[in-house]
Scaffold this motif. Sequence first.
Motif, PDB file in Angstrom:
ATOM      1  N   PRO A  85     -27.375  15.740 -15.931  1.00  0.00           N
ATOM      2  CA  PRO A  85     -28.348  15.407 -14.884  1.00  0.00           C
ATOM      3  C   PRO A  85     -29.074  14.090 -15.135  1.00  0.00           C
ATOM      4  O   PRO A  85     -29.381  13.354 -14.184  1.00  0.00           O
ATOM      5  N   LEU A  86     -29.345  13.758 -16.400  1.00  0.00           N
ATOM      6  CA  LEU A  86     -29.979  12.485 -16.709  1.00  0.00           C
ATOM      7  C   LEU A  86     -29.028  11.323 -16.438  1.00  0.00           C
ATOM      8  O   LEU A  86     -29.438  10.270 -15.932  1.00  0.00           O
ATOM      9  N   LEU A  87     -27.757  11.527 -16.757  1.00  0.00           N
ATOM     10  CA  LEU A  87     -26.760  10.492 -16.483  1.00  0.00           C
ATOM     11  C   LEU A  87     -26.552  10.319 -14.983  1.00  0.00           C
ATOM     12  O   LEU A  87     -26.333   9.198 -14.502  1.00  0.00           O
ATOM     13  N   ASP A  88     -26.645  11.425 -14.242  1.00  0.00           N
ATOM     14  CA  ASP A  88     -26.460  11.355 -12.784  1.00  0.00           C
ATOM     15  C   ASP A  88     -27.515  10.464 -12.140  1.00  0.00           C
ATOM     16  O   ASP A  88     -27.230   9.769 -11.157  1.00  0.00           O
ATOM     17  N   ARG A  89     -28.727  10.481 -12.682  1.00  0.00           N
ATOM     18  CA  ARG A  89     -29.784   9.628 -12.137  1.00  0.00           C
ATOM     19  C   ARG A  89     -29.420   8.152 -12.276  1.00  0.00           C
ATOM     20  O   ARG A  89     -29.638   7.347 -11.372  1.00  0.00           O
ATOM     21  N   TRP A  90     -28.895   7.804 -13.434  1.00  0.00           N
ATOM     22  CA  TRP A  90     -28.435   6.421 -13.632  1.00  0.00           C
ATOM     23  C   TRP A  90     -27.283   6.100 -12.684  1.00  0.00           C
ATOM     24  O   TRP A  90     -27.268   5.033 -12.044  1.00  0.00           O
ATOM     25  N   ASN A  91     -26.320   6.995 -12.598  1.00  0.00           N
ATOM     26  CA  ASN A  91     -25.128   6.737 -11.783  1.00  0.00           C
ATOM     27  C   ASN A  91     -25.467   6.577 -10.302  1.00  0.00           C
ATOM     28  O   ASN A  91     -24.852   5.759  -9.604  1.00  0.00           O
ATOM     29  N   GLN A  92     -26.421   7.342  -9.823  1.00  0.00           N
ATOM     30  CA  GLN A  92     -26.817   7.213  -8.419  1.00  0.00           C
ATOM     31  C   GLN A  92     -27.446   5.854  -8.139  1.00  0.00           C
ATOM     32  O   GLN A  92     -27.269   5.284  -7.063  1.00  0.00           O
ATOM     33  N   ALA A  93     -28.171   5.328  -9.109  1.00  0.00           N
ATOM     34  CA  ALA A  93     -28.833   4.028  -8.929  1.00  0.00           C
ATOM     35  C   ALA A  93     -27.927   2.856  -9.290  1.00  0.00           C
ATOM     36  O   ALA A  93     -28.230   1.715  -8.916  1.00  0.00           O
TER      37      ALA A  93
END
Length: 415
Positions: A50-58
């Motif tokens: 979930p923390l990586l997903d935040r980066w990937n979305q941005a």
Amino acid sequence: MRRSFPLMLAVLLAAGCGTASDEDGGETGSTGTGPITFATGRDTTAYLQPLLDRWNQAHPAEKVTLLELPEAADEQRAQMAANLQAQSTRYDVLGLDVVWTAEFAENGWIIPLERGLFPLDRFLPPVVDTAVYKDKLWAVPYTSNAGLLYYRTDLIKKPPRTWAELREKALEVTKKHDIGGYAGQFLAYEGLTVNFSEAVQSAGGQIVSPDGTKVTLDLAKARTALNFLTQALREGWIPKESLSYKEEESRLAFQEGHLAFARNWPHAYGPAKAKLGDRFAVTRLPGLDGPGSSSLGGVNLAISAYSRRQHTAQEFIRYFTGLDNERRVLTEGSFPPVWTELYDDPELIRRFPYLPVLKESILAAKARPVSANYNQLSLVIASSVAKGLSPPFAESADDVAASMKSELEEIIRTQ
């Protein structure tokens, strides 16, 4: 043959996993941008993605892919080293145990970083020190760690501050209840190196100088540390089965109600809370004459020298070690953050009551030897102590300590 095998293994591993190329777009070299990989130990709490997903979305053009390595630190290091020896571009960001900084820097596997890009002055000072080698910053602290003493509050009214108090209370509890007294991590691996280092430090000693250039082991203090453990095994308040314990085994033994005391890292707090509720608490490790000293643990983030996306890797590390994300590391992963202010946050303390004790433990902790040959030093310490702890205790503490010191001096002399 012994020296050639790691290189052969590295080439095979690199061939098997492939190397990154430019076919996915982006630049190459130290200024390169584009998709990256993050190689780190297995995520046992499922908090990372979930923390990586935040980066990937941005950052849709610079997505990060998680590469999970084995859970055991020794195996993680072996896999990383094999890949980097082959100069594979497979890894971009590396999650390094804090004791690997010197080795990876000395071998040219990671690149130095610009201090001014990271808010190091707001991190816990001992944690920052683990990322520095020869006055250069080689990684950025991501999580910290210090050992804590877990104890059953329904069985013990007041936690022990010294080894004598721990012995007294453990013997008392084992006689009154069908329960083991105390356990740490006593299998012959890195965990035993940590536990023995803590015992030596808590007796006022040190195994190797902070810069890793001299063996400073005082034989009398080493004997005191070993005798503390062997006496406990003889008397039974350290169960003999704990000689096979790593972190998970000792965690389970405590939370399942089989131990009154256990040494473990903070990650064991959440599972214990789920099982024991309010029937336990944590405190500083006890020592010979008062509170003891833990070994400093944790993970630092470094950039592979062979990465083709070093600029993206650097920006990802800045994001991943930022204040907001570090808060999530604690609230979603239950891992100790590196920002000092988070340990003083009243809201976080209400949710994680152990934070003040953990902060004390980290600030009083000692780093393990800073050495490019740390792995060899650790193997000697763990194997030597394991011999001393093995029933029927045929080797005296004096012989074990003297032999250990001699082997450590040989490693440092030839490094």
